[in-house]
Design a protein around this motif. Structure first.
Motif, PDB file in Angstrom:
ATOM      1  N   LEU A  13       0.830  -1.201   0.000  1.00 49.49           N
ATOM      2  CA  LEU A  13       0.000   0.000   0.000  1.00 49.49           C
ATOM      3  C   LEU A  13       0.871   1.260   0.000  1.00 49.49           C
ATOM      4  N   ALA A  16       2.963   1.418  -3.363  1.00 48.28           N
ATOM      5  CA  ALA A  16       2.131   1.678  -4.551  1.00 48.28           C
ATOM      6  C   ALA A  16       1.555   3.090  -4.526  1.00 48.28           C
ATOM      7  N   ALA A  17       1.425   3.669  -3.329  1.00 51.67           N
ATOM      8  CA  ALA A  17       0.693   4.932  -3.224  1.00 51.67           C
ATOM      9  C   ALA A  17       1.586   6.163  -3.274  1.00 51.67           C
ATOM     10  N   THR A  21       2.272   8.594  -7.220  1.00 50.75           N
ATOM     11  CA  THR A  21       1.576   9.880  -7.191  1.00 50.75           C
ATOM     12  C   THR A  21       2.572  11.039  -7.223  1.00 50.75           C
ATOM     13  N   VAL A  66       2.002  -3.566 -16.332  1.00 52.54           N
ATOM     14  CA  VAL A  66       1.434  -4.440 -15.307  1.00 52.54           C
ATOM     15  C   VAL A  66       1.996  -5.846 -15.512  1.00 52.54           C
ATOM     16  N   TYR A 123      -5.792  -3.159 -15.102  1.00 53.03           N
ATOM     17  CA  TYR A 123      -7.039  -3.731 -15.606  1.00 53.03           C
ATOM     18  C   TYR A 123      -7.419  -4.957 -14.779  1.00 53.03           C
ATOM     19  N   CYS A 128      -5.663  -0.801 -10.036  1.00 53.60           N
ATOM     20  CA  CYS A 128      -5.239   0.011  -8.877  1.00 53.60           C
ATOM     21  C   CYS A 128      -6.408   0.348  -7.950  1.00 53.60           C
ATOM     22  N   LEU A 133      -8.241   8.020  -5.188  1.00 55.67           N
ATOM     23  CA  LEU A 133      -7.414   8.871  -4.322  1.00 55.67           C
ATOM     24  C   LEU A 133      -6.314   9.549  -5.140  1.00 55.67           C
ATOM     25  N   LEU A 138      -3.901  14.375  -7.474  1.00 61.03           N
ATOM     26  CA  LEU A 138      -3.286  15.025  -8.646  1.00 61.03           C
ATOM     27  C   LEU A 138      -4.104  16.231  -9.092  1.00 61.03           C
TER      28      LEU A 138
HETATM   29  C1  HEM Z   1      -0.806   8.052 -10.201  1.00 60.04           C
HETATM   30  C2  HEM Z   1      -0.842   7.204  -9.195  1.00 60.04           C
HETATM   31  C3  HEM Z   1      -0.938   5.712  -9.339  1.00 60.04           C
HETATM   32  C4  HEM Z   1      -0.692   4.909 -10.419  1.00 60.04           C
HETATM   33  C5  HEM Z   1      -0.229   5.321 -11.824  1.00 60.04           C
HETATM   34  C6  HEM Z   1      -0.944   3.556 -10.010  1.00 60.04           C
HETATM   35  C7  HEM Z   1      -0.827   2.445 -10.853  1.00 60.04           C
HETATM   36  C8  HEM Z   1      -1.078   1.132 -10.454  1.00 60.04           C
HETATM   37  C9  HEM Z   1      -0.968  -0.010 -11.316  1.00 60.04           C
HETATM   38  C10 HEM Z   1      -0.526   0.006 -12.786  1.00 60.04           C
HETATM   39  C11 HEM Z   1      -1.289  -1.094 -10.582  1.00 60.04           C
HETATM   40  C12 HEM Z   1      -1.339  -2.557 -11.070  1.00 60.04           C
HETATM   41  C13 HEM Z   1      -2.699  -2.805 -11.712  1.00 60.04           C
HETATM   42  C14 HEM Z   1      -2.829  -4.141 -12.418  1.00 60.04           C
HETATM   43  O1  HEM Z   1      -2.007  -5.048 -12.186  1.00 60.04           O
HETATM   44  O2  HEM Z   1      -3.770  -4.283 -13.225  1.00 60.04           O
HETATM   45  C15 HEM Z   1      -1.596  -0.647  -9.249  1.00 60.04           C
HETATM   46  C16 HEM Z   1      -1.953  -1.462  -8.206  1.00 60.04           C
HETATM   47  C17 HEM Z   1      -2.141  -1.034  -6.913  1.00 60.04           C
HETATM   48  N1  HEM Z   1      -2.200   0.264  -6.466  1.00 60.04           N
HETATM   49 FE1  HEM Z   1      -1.873   1.912  -7.611  1.00 60.04          FE
HETATM   50  N2  HEM Z   1      -1.330   3.551  -8.703  1.00 60.04           N
HETATM   51  C18 HEM Z   1      -1.350   4.843  -8.252  1.00 60.04           C
HETATM   52  C19 HEM Z   1      -1.707   5.283  -6.978  1.00 60.04           C
HETATM   53  C20 HEM Z   1      -2.062   4.468  -5.936  1.00 60.04           C
HETATM   54  C21 HEM Z   1      -2.504   4.920  -4.630  1.00 60.04           C
HETATM   55  C22 HEM Z   1      -2.658   6.382  -4.226  1.00 60.04           C
HETATM   56  C23 HEM Z   1      -2.722   3.807  -3.870  1.00 60.04           C
HETATM   57  C24 HEM Z   1      -3.185   3.647  -2.440  1.00 60.04           C
HETATM   58  C25 HEM Z   1      -3.817   4.557  -1.760  1.00 60.04           C
HETATM   59  C26 HEM Z   1      -2.438   2.656  -4.703  1.00 60.04           C
HETATM   60  C27 HEM Z   1      -2.540   1.346  -4.288  1.00 60.04           C
HETATM   61  C28 HEM Z   1      -2.411   0.246  -5.107  1.00 60.04           C
HETATM   62  C29 HEM Z   1      -2.508  -1.119  -4.651  1.00 60.04           C
HETATM   63  C30 HEM Z   1      -2.738  -1.589  -3.215  1.00 60.04           C
HETATM   64  C31 HEM Z   1      -2.354  -1.938  -5.778  1.00 60.04           C
HETATM   65  C32 HEM Z   1      -2.394  -3.459  -5.850  1.00 60.04           C
HETATM   66  C33 HEM Z   1      -3.802  -3.891  -6.239  1.00 60.04           C
HETATM   67  C34 HEM Z   1      -3.923  -5.408  -6.404  1.00 60.04           C
HETATM   68  O3  HEM Z   1      -2.918  -6.083  -6.717  1.00 60.04           O
HETATM   69  O4  HEM Z   1      -5.036  -5.924  -6.247  1.00 60.04           O
HETATM   70  N3  HEM Z   1      -2.069   3.107  -5.941  1.00 60.04           N
HETATM   71  N4  HEM Z   1      -1.482   0.726  -9.193  1.00 60.04           N
END
Ligand code: HEM
Length: 178
Positions: A13, A16-17, A21, A66, A123, A128, A133, A138
């Motif tokens: 968390l 990724a967060a 951002t 991804v 996807y 995500c 958030l 942003l």
């Molecule tokens: C511009 C900001 C962000 C981008 C570009 C982004 C992009 C991504 C991408 C590409 C994935 C993988 C999706 C997939 O495998 O299909 C992901 C997963 C994830 N993101 Fe983000 N993210 C962003 C912000 C955040 C924020 C703010 C949080 C938390 C508050 C977050 C939490 C997570 C978590 C926990 C996952 C794993 C989800 C899973 O595996 O089920 N992300 N994100």
């Protein structure tokens, strides 16, 4: 969940967060300041902020791909991907697909072919969880900058690199006169 799983979820968390951002904030400011007319349009009309954020995420994403594991053998134009292989799917490439976007390498906050479901957030079931958030952060930061410092100047643009995972970005230098 056992303790190890809980710790991993907390780590995921935070990881990724934060950088995703932060880097997106840098890149959207840099892109807009490098395209001064579009920056000025956002300063005049805050309703353009969501489109500016979406276009920045498309052109210079902070996360470029991804990862998936092939559940079964896949034949891609004669190349066999065995079941169990780790595959990285380039969302960065998809977001510049000339079959999907007009003039894909151009930064255009007014484009009418923007994705309804933005590919930068992945996807399916692992899409995500922080998308709403991230977009809110942003959009808020851009709206605040445009409202308070429209005279902002880009002195040293950032350099972003990489094609997988979170893309590293160098420092950006900006200045403004009161
Ligand atoms: C511009 C900001 C962000 C981008 C570009 C982004 C992009 C991504 C991408 C590409 C994935 C993988 C999706 C997939 O495998 O299909 C992901 C997963 C994830 N993101 Fe983000 N993210 C962003 C912000 C955040 C924020 C703010 C949080 C938390 C508050 C977050 C939490 C997570 C978590 C926990 C996952 C794993 C989800 C899973 O595996 O089920 N992300 N994100």
């Amino acid at each position: 969940m056992n303790l190890e799983e809980i710790l991993f979820q907390i780590f995921l968390l935070i990881a990724a967060a934060t950088d995703t951002t932060r880097i997106s904030t840098v890149m959207q400011d840099a892109l807009l300041l490098q395209h001064r007319a579009q920056w000025e349009a956002v300063c005049r009309d805050p309703a353009l902020v969501p489109a500016a954020v979406a276009e920045s995420l498309r052109l210079e994403p902070s996360a470029a791909a991804v990862a998936r594991i092939a559940a079964e053998p896949i034949d891609i134009d004669g190349t066999l991907v065995p079941a169990g292989s780790l595959i990285t799917l380039s969302t960065m490439s998809a977001m510049r697909d000339e079959r999907a976007f007009t003039n894909p390498d151009a930064f255009d906050i007014g484009r009418t072919d923007q994705m309804r479901m933005h590919a930068v957030f992945g996807y399916g079931v692992h899409r995500c969880i922080g998308e709403a958030l991230a977009r809110a952060e942003l959009e808020e930061v851009l709206a605040a900058l445009a409202a308070r410092i429209p005279q902002l100047q880009l002195d040293v643009p950032p350099t972003i690199s990489g094609h997988f995972g979170v893309r590293p970005v160098s420092a950006m230098r900006v200045s403004w006169k009161p």
